[in-house]
Motif scaffolding. Structure first.
Motif, mmCIF file in Angstrom:
data_model
loop_
_atom_site.group_PDB
_atom_site.id
_atom_site.type_symbol
_atom_site.label_atom_id
_atom_site.label_comp_id
_atom_site.label_asym_id
_atom_site.label_seq_id
_atom_site.Cartn_x
_atom_site.Cartn_y
_atom_site.Cartn_z
ATOM 1 N N ILE A 54 -11.395 9.400 -4.171
ATOM 2 C CA ILE A 54 -10.663 9.153 -5.102
ATOM 3 C C ILE A 54 -9.491 10.249 -5.060
ATOM 4 C CG2 ILE A 54 -9.957 9.148 -7.495
ATOM 5 C CD1 ILE A 54 -10.869 6.347 -6.628
ATOM 6 N N GLY A 55 -10.006 11.408 -5.247
ATOM 7 C CA GLY A 55 -9.021 12.768 -4.841
ATOM 8 C C GLY A 55 -8.506 12.439 -3.600
ATOM 9 N N ASP A 56 -8.964 12.073 -2.319
ATOM 10 C CA ASP A 56 -8.141 12.069 -1.112
ATOM 11 C C ASP A 56 -7.416 11.045 -1.267
ATOM 12 O OD1 ASP A 56 -9.861 14.151 -0.036
ATOM 13 O OD2 ASP A 56 -11.023 12.827 0.841
ATOM 14 N N ILE A 57 -7.599 9.896 -1.595
ATOM 15 C CA ILE A 57 -6.604 8.758 -1.980
ATOM 16 C C ILE A 57 -5.352 9.106 -2.854
ATOM 17 C CG2 ILE A 57 -6.367 6.579 -2.919
ATOM 18 C CD1 ILE A 57 -9.398 5.939 -2.267
ATOM 19 N N ILE A 58 -5.698 9.912 -3.995
ATOM 20 C CA ILE A 58 -4.586 10.163 -5.001
ATOM 21 C C ILE A 58 -3.691 11.317 -4.328
ATOM 22 C CG2 ILE A 58 -3.924 11.788 -7.022
ATOM 23 C CD1 ILE A 58 -6.656 10.537 -8.230
ATOM 24 N N ARG A 59 -4.308 12.152 -3.517
ATOM 25 C CA ARG A 59 -3.221 12.929 -2.622
ATOM 26 C C ARG A 59 -2.347 12.359 -1.625
ATOM 27 N NH1 ARG A 59 -7.633 16.447 -3.579
ATOM 28 N NH2 ARG A 59 -8.904 15.599 -1.882
ATOM 29 N N HIS A 60 -2.941 11.275 -1.087
ATOM 30 C CA HIS A 60 -2.108 10.415 0.015
ATOM 31 C C HIS A 60 -1.032 9.833 -0.942
ATOM 32 C CE1 HIS A 60 -1.205 8.851 3.922
ATOM 33 N NE2 HIS A 60 -1.204 7.729 3.465
ATOM 34 N N LEU A 61 -1.630 9.151 -1.938
ATOM 35 C CA LEU A 61 -0.355 8.369 -2.666
ATOM 36 C C LEU A 61 0.704 9.324 -3.300
ATOM 37 C CD1 LEU A 61 -2.927 6.031 -4.793
ATOM 38 C CD2 LEU A 61 -1.537 5.450 -2.758
ATOM 39 N N LYS A 62 0.200 10.457 -3.762
ATOM 40 C CA LYS A 62 1.221 11.158 -4.105
ATOM 41 C C LYS A 62 2.395 11.638 -3.230
ATOM 42 C CE LYS A 62 1.706 15.859 -6.602
ATOM 43 N NZ LYS A 62 0.923 16.926 -7.013
ATOM 44 N N GLN A 63 1.937 11.960 -1.856
ATOM 45 C CA GLN A 63 2.951 12.210 -0.840
ATOM 46 C C GLN A 63 3.922 10.889 -0.551
ATOM 47 O OE1 GLN A 63 0.401 12.958 2.639
ATOM 48 N NE2 GLN A 63 -0.190 14.723 1.953
ATOM 49 N N ASN A 64 3.517 9.722 -0.921
ATOM 50 C CA ASN A 64 4.228 8.552 -0.951
ATOM 51 C C ASN A 64 4.802 7.719 -2.098
ATOM 52 O OD1 ASN A 64 3.879 7.977 2.087
ATOM 53 N ND2 ASN A 64 1.811 8.556 1.696
ATOM 54 N N ARG A 65 4.618 8.383 -3.355
ATOM 55 C CA ARG A 65 5.074 7.918 -4.447
ATOM 56 C C ARG A 65 6.344 7.278 -4.556
ATOM 57 N NH1 ARG A 65 4.591 11.405 -9.886
ATOM 58 N NH2 ARG A 65 5.061 9.768 -11.238
ATOM 59 N N GLU A 66 7.183 8.082 -4.131
ATOM 60 C CA GLU A 66 8.728 7.544 -4.400
ATOM 61 C C GLU A 66 8.830 6.122 -3.839
ATOM 62 O OE1 GLU A 66 10.865 8.371 -6.396
ATOM 63 O OE2 GLU A 66 9.307 10.078 -7.175
ATOM 64 N N GLN A 67 8.399 6.290 -2.473
ATOM 65 C CA GLN A 67 8.262 4.918 -1.697
ATOM 66 C C GLN A 67 7.550 3.728 -2.349
ATOM 67 O OE1 GLN A 67 6.352 5.021 2.169
ATOM 68 N NE2 GLN A 67 6.301 2.807 2.284
ATOM 69 N N LEU A 68 6.417 3.879 -2.812
ATOM 70 C CA LEU A 68 5.596 2.875 -3.668
ATOM 71 C C LEU A 68 6.356 2.468 -4.836
ATOM 72 C CD1 LEU A 68 2.158 4.930 -3.300
ATOM 73 C CD2 LEU A 68 2.868 2.963 -2.119
ATOM 74 N N LEU A 69 7.168 3.664 -5.830
ATOM 75 C CA LEU A 69 7.676 3.062 -6.652
ATOM 76 C C LEU A 69 8.838 2.069 -6.348
ATOM 77 C CD1 LEU A 69 7.511 6.212 -9.003
ATOM 78 C CD2 LEU A 69 6.920 4.059 -9.676
ATOM 79 N N SER A 70 9.623 2.710 -5.350
ATOM 80 C CA SER A 70 10.838 1.853 -4.830
ATOM 81 C C SER A 70 10.493 0.352 -4.549
ATOM 82 C CB SER A 70 11.582 2.694 -3.787
ATOM 83 O OG SER A 70 12.386 2.122 -3.085
ATOM 84 N N THR A 71 9.515 0.199 -3.674
ATOM 85 C CA THR A 71 8.912 -1.146 -3.388
ATOM 86 C C THR A 71 8.398 -1.971 -4.471
ATOM 87 O OG1 THR A 71 8.123 -0.154 -1.080
ATOM 88 C CG2 THR A 71 7.270 -2.174 -1.831
ATOM 89 N N TRP A 72 7.765 -1.019 -5.571
ATOM 90 C CA TRP A 72 7.424 -2.035 -6.673
ATOM 91 C C TRP A 72 8.409 -2.420 -7.273
ATOM 92 C CZ3 TRP A 72 2.813 -3.392 -9.644
ATOM 93 C CH2 TRP A 72 3.147 -3.811 -10.723
ATOM 94 N N HIS A 73 9.642 -1.646 -7.743
ATOM 95 C CA HIS A 73 10.965 -1.999 -8.440
ATOM 96 C C HIS A 73 11.633 -3.038 -7.600
ATOM 97 C CE1 HIS A 73 10.027 0.332 -11.636
ATOM 98 N NE2 HIS A 73 9.855 1.757 -10.942
ATOM 99 N N GLU A 74 11.547 -3.079 -6.333
ATOM 100 C CA GLU A 74 12.213 -3.849 -5.665
ATOM 101 C C GLU A 74 11.617 -5.264 -5.579
ATOM 102 O OE1 GLU A 74 12.840 -4.535 -0.760
ATOM 103 O OE2 GLU A 74 13.653 -2.493 -1.485
ATOM 104 N N HIS A 75 10.297 -5.347 -5.570
ATOM 105 C CA HIS A 75 9.669 -6.479 -5.486
ATOM 106 C C HIS A 75 9.610 -7.307 -6.882
ATOM 107 C CE1 HIS A 75 6.592 -9.532 -4.069
ATOM 108 N NE2 HIS A 75 6.054 -9.427 -5.604
ATOM 109 N N PHE A 76 9.410 -6.435 -7.998
ATOM 110 C CA PHE A 76 9.577 -6.993 -9.379
ATOM 111 C C PHE A 76 10.966 -7.071 -9.927
ATOM 112 C CE2 PHE A 76 5.136 -5.796 -8.774
ATOM 113 C CZ PHE A 76 4.570 -7.063 -8.883
#
Length: 78
Positions: A54-76
């Motif tokens: 879980i810690g490793d996954i969170i670190r990877h998500l943190k590095q890509n957080r802006e992209q993930l948020l942008s895609t979420w907002h674009e989709h919804f």
């Protein structure tokens, strides 16, 4: 279920019917899945991942957080 990221054995995605919830992603690997809130990258649900993973996954998500948020907002649209 749009896939947002793939790395190693992991796939980050969201379900298209979850737009009424706060921004989040699911991460799946094998038979394990976890859900992470994007505002603070906390674990909303963990089905099978050990704590160190879980810690490793969170670190990877943190590095890509802006992209993930942008895609979420674009989709919804929010």
């Amino acid at each position: 279920m749009p896939t947002l990221l793939r790395w190693g054995p992991y796939r980050a995605f969201f379900y298209s019917n979850e737009g009424g919830e706060p921004a989040h992603v699911h991460v799946r690997s094998g038979g394990m899945e976890a859900k992470f809130w994007l505002h603070d990258l906390s674990v909303a649900l963990n089905a099978g991942f050990p704590a160190h993973e879980i810690g490793d996954i969170i670190r990877h998500l943190k590095q890509n957080r802006e992209q993930l948020l942008s895609t979420w907002h674009e989709h919804f649209g929010n």
